[in-house]
Write an enzyme that holds these catalytic residues in place. Structure first.
Site, short mmCIF file in Angstrom:
data_model
loop_
_atom_site.label_atom_id
_atom_site.label_comp_id
_atom_site.label_asym_id
_atom_site.label_seq_id
_atom_site.Cartn_x
_atom_site.Cartn_y
_atom_site.Cartn_z
N LYS A 176 8.69 1.43 8.19
CA LYS A 176 8.51 1.74 9.61
C LYS A 176 8.91 0.54 10.45
CE LYS A 176 5.89 5.11 7.77
NZ LYS A 176 5.78 5.36 6.33
N GLU A 194 3.75 -4.05 11.04
CA GLU A 194 5.17 -3.82 11.33
C GLU A 194 5.46 -3.81 12.82
OE1 GLU A 194 7.84 -3.66 9.58
OE2 GLU A 194 7.59 -2.59 7.69
N LYS A 231 5.93 4.11 17.00
CA LYS A 231 4.50 4.43 17.02
C LYS A 231 3.66 3.21 16.65
CE LYS A 231 4.20 5.09 12.28
NZ LYS A 231 3.23 4.65 11.28
N ASN A 249 -1.75 -1.81 12.54
CA ASN A 249 -1.18 -2.16 13.85
C ASN A 249 -2.23 -2.09 14.95
OD1 ASN A 249 1.89 -2.52 13.46
ND2 ASN A 249 1.42 -0.70 12.27
N VAL A 268 0.94 -7.18 6.72
CA VAL A 268 1.99 -7.16 7.73
C VAL A 268 1.76 -6.02 8.71
CG1 VAL A 268 4.46 -6.87 8.14
CG2 VAL A 268 3.68 -8.20 6.18
N ALA A 296 -1.55 5.57 3.81
CA ALA A 296 -1.60 5.34 2.37
C ALA A 296 -3.04 5.36 1.86
CB ALA A 296 -0.94 4.00 2.04
N SER A 302 0.81 -1.21 0.00
CA SER A 302 0.00 0.00 0.00
C SER A 302 0.85 1.27 0.00
CB SER A 302 -0.97 0.00 1.19
OG SER A 302 -0.28 -0.16 2.41
N TRP A 303 1.93 1.28 0.81
CA TRP A 303 2.77 2.47 0.84
C TRP A 303 3.51 2.66 -0.47
CZ3 TRP A 303 3.46 7.10 2.09
CH2 TRP A 303 3.10 7.59 3.34
N ASP A 315 2.24 11.45 13.98
CA ASP A 315 2.29 10.11 13.41
C ASP A 315 1.80 9.07 14.42
OD1 ASP A 315 2.71 8.56 11.19
OD2 ASP A 315 4.87 8.34 11.48
#
Length: 331
Positions: free
Chosen positions: A109, A284, A194, A259, A282, A143, A14-15, A247
């Site tokens: 990230k 992160e 974060k 997340n 995923v 994103a 996505s990013w 963020d």
């Protein structure tokens, strides 16, 4: 007509898709590497990524799509890596093309598990890329909102301000505002940390804690982040700036935060494996939790929230009991 360096995007998620979208607004062509050859053929035929942000439509004439990372690296002056940190080392092992003279920007990230380094440090120590040729792209930005063309903000960090300005210019647009900073290490650690705090926020929600507790958790998280980053890389920075606090907030509260979603499932009683399988994306923060916890064995910052998340994800402790103890340590 403005002259721009050549850019390559490394990653198919996505990013990577969002960054490719942003770059295509300002550049005549970009190289885009992704492993999935079926996705490449889909983009060539139907002009959108079938797996991520499928609403984004690309002008195919602006894309040099390839499943060969060496082709993308050879093409570009500036290379933006946007793949999960857990898979970065495997992708880099495919490289035969030299990174010498290339400008590397990370939109990752997380920490590289094999070296326990953030991505910028990994490129510096493993590939001898000078810090003036290393940068970070961070938020606060999802994103998914880039795909929806909602007003979003980016922070671009690099030791060389001219290179930071170039990347900021290439990513900026009607709905993207980008500012620069020289805090490469701090912004990258903040982007990693974060995600851990977002998992904690998700766990709290899954356990039934309300908005009052969430506000206390986020307040403690930004202070904990400040302590951790100060131990790792001491310099003058305002932790309340958007690259840090902003963020953290968007990742901790947003419905788009994978997340937070992962933590919410753990709080509701899912095992780690079951949550990962159901998400099919995923998170992160799962990998970052282990890396941050291990790093802090050396730095010894006071990190009760990171410790709590680690004990749940990696030591199998019951989330309800861990959070009950955590509530007594927050203020």
């Amino acid at each position: 007509m403005a002259v721009y360096p050549k850019f390559a995007v490394i990653g198919g998620g996505s990013w990577a898709t969002a960054i490719a979208k942003m770059l295509c607004v300002n550049l005549p062509e970009i190289a885009w590497y992704m492993r999935n050859e079926e996705a490449i053929e889909h983009i060539k035929t139907l002009h959108h990524n079938p797996n991520y942000l499928s609403s984004v439509e690309f002008n195919i004439e602006k894309l040099k799509l390839t499943s060969d990372i060496n082709e993308a690296v050879s093409y570009a002056d500036y290379i933006i890596f946007a793949i999960p940190s857990a898979f970065l080392n495997n992708e880099l092992q495919k490289l035969t093309s030299s990174l010498e003279g290339k400008v590397i920007f990370s939109a990752i990230k997380g920490i590289v598990p094999e070296t326990s380094l953030i991505v910028g440090e990994h490129f510096n120590k493993t590939y001898q890329i000078p810090y003036d040729n290393i940068g970070v792209i961070t938020g606060p930005c999802h994103a998914e909102e880039v795909a929806l063309e909602r007003l979003s903000y980016l922070t671009i960090a690099c030791g060389d301000p001219n290179k930071a300005r170039m990347v900021a210019k290439c990513l900026s647009g009607n709905y993207i505002k980008a500012k620069i900073t020289d805090d490469i290490i701090g912004t990258e650690y903040a982007a990693m940390l974060k995600n851990i705090y977002a998992i904690a926020a998700g766990m709290a929600h899954g356990l039934g804690y309300g908005d009052n507790f969430q506000s206390v958790l986020m307040s403690n998280s930004i202070r904990e982040m400040k302590k951790f980053i100060r131990k790792v890389h001491k310099m003058k920075r305002n932790i309340n700036n958007s690259a840090y606090l902003g963020d953290l907030l968007v990742t901790g509260y947003s419905v788009f935060s994978r997340n937070r979603m992962f933590g919410n499932m753990i709080g509701k009683g899912y095992t780690v494996k079951a949550a990962q399988m159901e998400m099919s994306m995923v998170a992160e923060g799962y990998y970052a939790t282990k890396s941050a916890y291990q790093l802090n064995q050396e730095y010894q910052a006071q990190t009760p929230i990171i410790d709590a998340v680690y004990s749940i994800l990696y030591e199998g402790k019951e989330a309800k009991k861990v959070f009950k103890k955590l509530t007594d340590r927050l203020d």
